[in-house]
Design a protein around this motif. Structure first.
Motif, PDB file in Angstrom:
ATOM      1  N   PHE A 257       0.872  -0.958  -0.015  1.00  6.48           N
ATOM      2  CA  PHE A 257      -0.060  -0.110   0.166  1.00  6.48           C
ATOM      3  C   PHE A 257       0.776   1.072   0.063  1.00  6.48           C
ATOM      4  O   PHE A 257       1.820   1.240   0.771  1.00  6.48           O
ATOM      5  N   VAL A 258       0.668   2.015  -0.887  1.00  6.59           N
ATOM      6  CA  VAL A 258       1.239   3.616  -1.022  1.00  6.59           C
ATOM      7  C   VAL A 258       0.416   4.485  -1.259  1.00  6.59           C
ATOM      8  O   VAL A 258      -0.686   4.215  -1.870  1.00  6.59           O
ATOM      9  N   MET A 259       0.698   5.860  -0.696  1.00  2.81           N
ATOM     10  CA  MET A 259      -0.455   6.789  -0.689  1.00  2.81           C
ATOM     11  C   MET A 259      -0.173   7.710  -2.107  1.00  2.81           C
ATOM     12  O   MET A 259       0.828   7.898  -2.510  1.00  2.81           O
ATOM     13  N   ALA A 260      -1.380   7.605  -2.970  1.00  3.73           N
ATOM     14  CA  ALA A 260      -1.087   8.468  -4.385  1.00  3.73           C
ATOM     15  C   ALA A 260      -0.475  10.005  -3.955  1.00  3.73           C
ATOM     16  O   ALA A 260      -1.464  10.518  -3.020  1.00  3.73           O
ATOM     17  N   GLY A 261       0.279  10.582  -4.513  1.00  4.44           N
ATOM     18  CA  GLY A 261       0.623  11.601  -4.321  1.00  4.44           C
ATOM     19  C   GLY A 261       1.680  11.914  -3.317  1.00  4.44           C
ATOM     20  O   GLY A 261       1.878  13.322  -2.774  1.00  4.44           O
ATOM     21  N   ASP A 262       2.373  10.979  -2.497  1.00  7.09           N
ATOM     22  CA  ASP A 262       3.067  11.288  -1.480  1.00  7.09           C
ATOM     23  C   ASP A 262       4.458  10.637  -1.980  1.00  7.09           C
ATOM     24  O   ASP A 262       4.468   9.530  -2.286  1.00  7.09           O
ATOM     25  N   PRO A 263       5.389  11.581  -1.648  1.00  9.24           N
ATOM     26  CA  PRO A 263       5.304  12.858  -1.131  1.00  9.24           C
ATOM     27  C   PRO A 263       5.041  13.845  -2.470  1.00  9.24           C
ATOM     28  O   PRO A 263       4.822  15.187  -1.812  1.00  9.24           O
ATOM     29  N   SER A 264       4.896  13.261  -3.445  1.00  9.61           N
ATOM     30  CA  SER A 264       4.604  14.340  -4.646  1.00  9.61           C
ATOM     31  C   SER A 264       3.851  13.661  -5.797  1.00  9.61           C
ATOM     32  O   SER A 264       4.252  12.206  -5.625  1.00  9.61           O
ATOM     33  N   TYR A 265       3.251  13.944  -6.520  1.00  6.45           N
ATOM     34  CA  TYR A 265       2.614  13.141  -7.915  1.00  6.45           C
ATOM     35  C   TYR A 265       3.620  12.545  -8.460  1.00  6.45           C
ATOM     36  O   TYR A 265       3.672  11.233  -8.676  1.00  6.45           O
ATOM     37  N   GLU A 266       4.932  13.285  -8.848  1.00 10.32           N
ATOM     38  CA  GLU A 266       5.973  12.552  -9.646  1.00 10.32           C
ATOM     39  C   GLU A 266       6.485  11.646  -8.923  1.00 10.32           C
ATOM     40  O   GLU A 266       6.934  10.528  -9.359  1.00 10.32           O
ATOM     41  N   ALA A 267       6.933  11.951  -7.704  1.00 13.07           N
ATOM     42  CA  ALA A 267       7.584  10.641  -6.779  1.00 13.07           C
ATOM     43  C   ALA A 267       6.768   9.350  -6.826  1.00 13.07           C
ATOM     44  O   ALA A 267       7.374   8.522  -6.835  1.00 13.07           O
ATOM     45  N   SER A 268       5.547   9.737  -6.324  1.00 14.41           N
ATOM     46  CA  SER A 268       4.604   8.599  -6.148  1.00 14.41           C
ATOM     47  C   SER A 268       4.378   7.816  -7.535  1.00 14.41           C
ATOM     48  O   SER A 268       4.264   6.477  -7.303  1.00 14.41           O
ATOM     49  N   LEU A 269       4.319   8.394  -8.775  1.00 13.71           N
ATOM     50  CA  LEU A 269       4.330   7.645  -9.697  1.00 13.71           C
ATOM     51  C   LEU A 269       5.510   6.884  -9.951  1.00 13.71           C
ATOM     52  O   LEU A 269       5.280   5.684 -10.362  1.00 13.71           O
ATOM     53  N   GLU A 270       6.393   7.281  -9.693  1.00 18.93           N
ATOM     54  CA  GLU A 270       7.953   6.528  -9.739  1.00 18.93           C
ATOM     55  C   GLU A 270       7.786   5.387  -8.815  1.00 18.93           C
ATOM     56  O   GLU A 270       8.309   4.390  -9.207  1.00 18.93           O
ATOM     57  N   ILE A 271       7.391   5.614  -7.684  1.00 17.62           N
ATOM     58  CA  ILE A 271       7.303   4.386  -6.695  1.00 17.62           C
ATOM     59  C   ILE A 271       6.346   3.267  -7.360  1.00 17.62           C
ATOM     60  O   ILE A 271       6.550   2.215  -7.371  1.00 17.62           O
ATOM     61  N   VAL A 272       5.357   3.598  -7.872  1.00 22.74           N
ATOM     62  CA  VAL A 272       4.092   3.004  -8.258  1.00 22.74           C
ATOM     63  C   VAL A 272       4.618   2.013  -9.447  1.00 22.74           C
ATOM     64  O   VAL A 272       4.412   0.936  -9.548  1.00 22.74           O
ATOM     65  N   ARG A 273       5.318   2.891 -10.249  1.00 28.98           N
ATOM     66  CA  ARG A 273       5.795   2.247 -11.689  1.00 28.98           C
ATOM     67  C   ARG A 273       6.979   1.089 -11.309  1.00 28.98           C
ATOM     68  O   ARG A 273       7.028   0.251 -11.885  1.00 28.98           O
ATOM     69  N   ALA A 274       7.499   1.401 -10.256  1.00 23.68           N
ATOM     70  CA  ALA A 274       8.788   0.549  -9.753  1.00 23.68           C
ATOM     71  C   ALA A 274       8.478  -0.633  -8.886  1.00 23.68           C
ATOM     72  O   ALA A 274       9.030  -1.613  -8.764  1.00 23.68           O
ATOM     73  N   LEU A 275       7.009  -0.396  -8.305  1.00 22.84           N
ATOM     74  CA  LEU A 275       6.739  -1.651  -7.427  1.00 22.84           C
ATOM     75  C   LEU A 275       6.576  -3.090  -7.787  1.00 22.84           C
ATOM     76  O   LEU A 275       7.182  -3.879  -7.247  1.00 22.84           O
ATOM     77  N   PRO A 276       5.955  -3.350  -8.953  1.00 21.20           N
ATOM     78  CA  PRO A 276       6.126  -4.655  -9.791  1.00 21.20           C
ATOM     79  C   PRO A 276       7.584  -5.289  -9.672  1.00 21.20           C
ATOM     80  O   PRO A 276       7.614  -6.320  -9.601  1.00 21.20           O
ATOM     81  N   GLY A 277       8.662  -4.267 -10.421  1.00 17.33           N
ATOM     82  CA  GLY A 277       9.682  -4.625 -10.323  1.00 17.33           C
ATOM     83  C   GLY A 277      10.334  -5.109  -9.061  1.00 17.33           C
ATOM     84  O   GLY A 277      11.442  -5.992  -8.941  1.00 17.33           O
TER      85      GLY A 277
END
Length: 291
Positions: free
Chosen positions: A37-57
């Protein structure tokens, strides 16, 4: 070790949701899912998108994406602070759907479940939200403050829109209450292993195993266990019985600890912990000599 749950029924003949397909694959591999579980937009939109994109890997099998809200009554301090950081950074429900759309540009396989509260959806408009969520690539919803008595409000429209509606069950969900809890559930059942807020200690292993078996039998769905799973050892212990292990607060705490060194450090801290948790969960059902 308990057997995995039977495959959920397809919504249309020959068609299975992304969530059902993923649990089918995990069943064949005889392992539990890792659901960060991660919070969308935490700590920023761009950073959270990077995290979500990398989580499957990093080993994520499904992703729970938090929708920030000003009054998160089921969340402990770590996730409350994550929501506050996201709100301060300008995150909205619309931007959360945009984040899912951006994720889907690169990943069409990993299921995404939005987790949050009904107020932002109500303000957005239920019909509009369901249409936009489906178009963005959302697979399911967990709405913690809508009980089964309010299924016509969102659950049934979501099912009609072919979005899974994941229901929460707790240690206090008794035999009289359980049928109404699971009646319109789909995707999986989320077992809150303690009667409390996110980030608390998980229930005792034997009690969790018994609850998982009971919920599988009642729902015919996979059962994910969350709230308070923080360590690799505890994640592996839960993975021996559950169909999925949800980890949220520990990942949020890792992100927060890394933030003083910048968003990149926070991202790396989350992904490092996710990788370690995933490895522990994947190894949980292997023969002891393989551990």
């Amino acid at each position: 070790m308990r057997p995995l749950a039977k495959a959920p029924l397809a919504r249309h003949p020959g068609v299975m949701s992304r969530i059902a397909r993923r649990f089918d694959r995990l069943r064949a591999e005889n392992r539990a899912a890792f659901i960060p579980f991660v919070m969308a937009g935490d700590p920023s939109y761009e950073a959270s998108l990077e995290i979500v994109r990398a989580l499957p890997g990093a080993g994520a099998d499904l992703i729970e994406l938090g929708v920030c809200f000003t009054d998160p009554m089921a969340d402990g301090p770590a996730i409350q602070l994550a929501g506050q950081r996201a709100l301060a950074a300008g995150q909205t429900l619309r931007r959360t759907l945009d984040l899912v759309s951006a994720f889907r540009e690169e990943d069409q396989e990993t299921p995404i479940v939005l987790m949050g509260y009904y107020n932002p959806i109500y303000a957005y408009g239920v019909e509009r939200f369901l249409k936009d969520a489906k178009a963005a690539g959302v697979d399911g919803l967990i709405v913690v403050d809508l009980p089964p008595e309010e299924d016509e409000e969102l659950c049934l429209p979501a099912r009609k829109a072919e979005l899974d509606f994941v229901r929460l069950a707790t240690p206090t969900t008794d035999e009289a209450r359980l049928p109404s809890v699971v009646r319109n559930s789909s995707g999986f059942v989320y077992y809150v292993s303690v009667a409390g807020i996110t980030g608390g200690a998980t229930g005792e292993a034997g009690a969790v195993a018994t609850a998982v078996s009971r919920l599988r039998s009642a729902s015919g769905l996979p059962v994910a266990v969350g709230f308070g799973v923080k360590t690799e050892a505890r994640a592996a212990e839960v993975a021996r019985d559950a169909d999925a292990v949800v980890v949220g607060s520990a990942l949020i705490e890792a992100l927060a600890a890394g933030l003083p060194d910048g968003e990149a450090a926070a991202r790396d801290a989350v992904l490092d912990l996710a990788s370690r948790l995933s490895r522990a969960i994947r190894a949980a059902r292997q023969p002891s000599e393989a551990l």
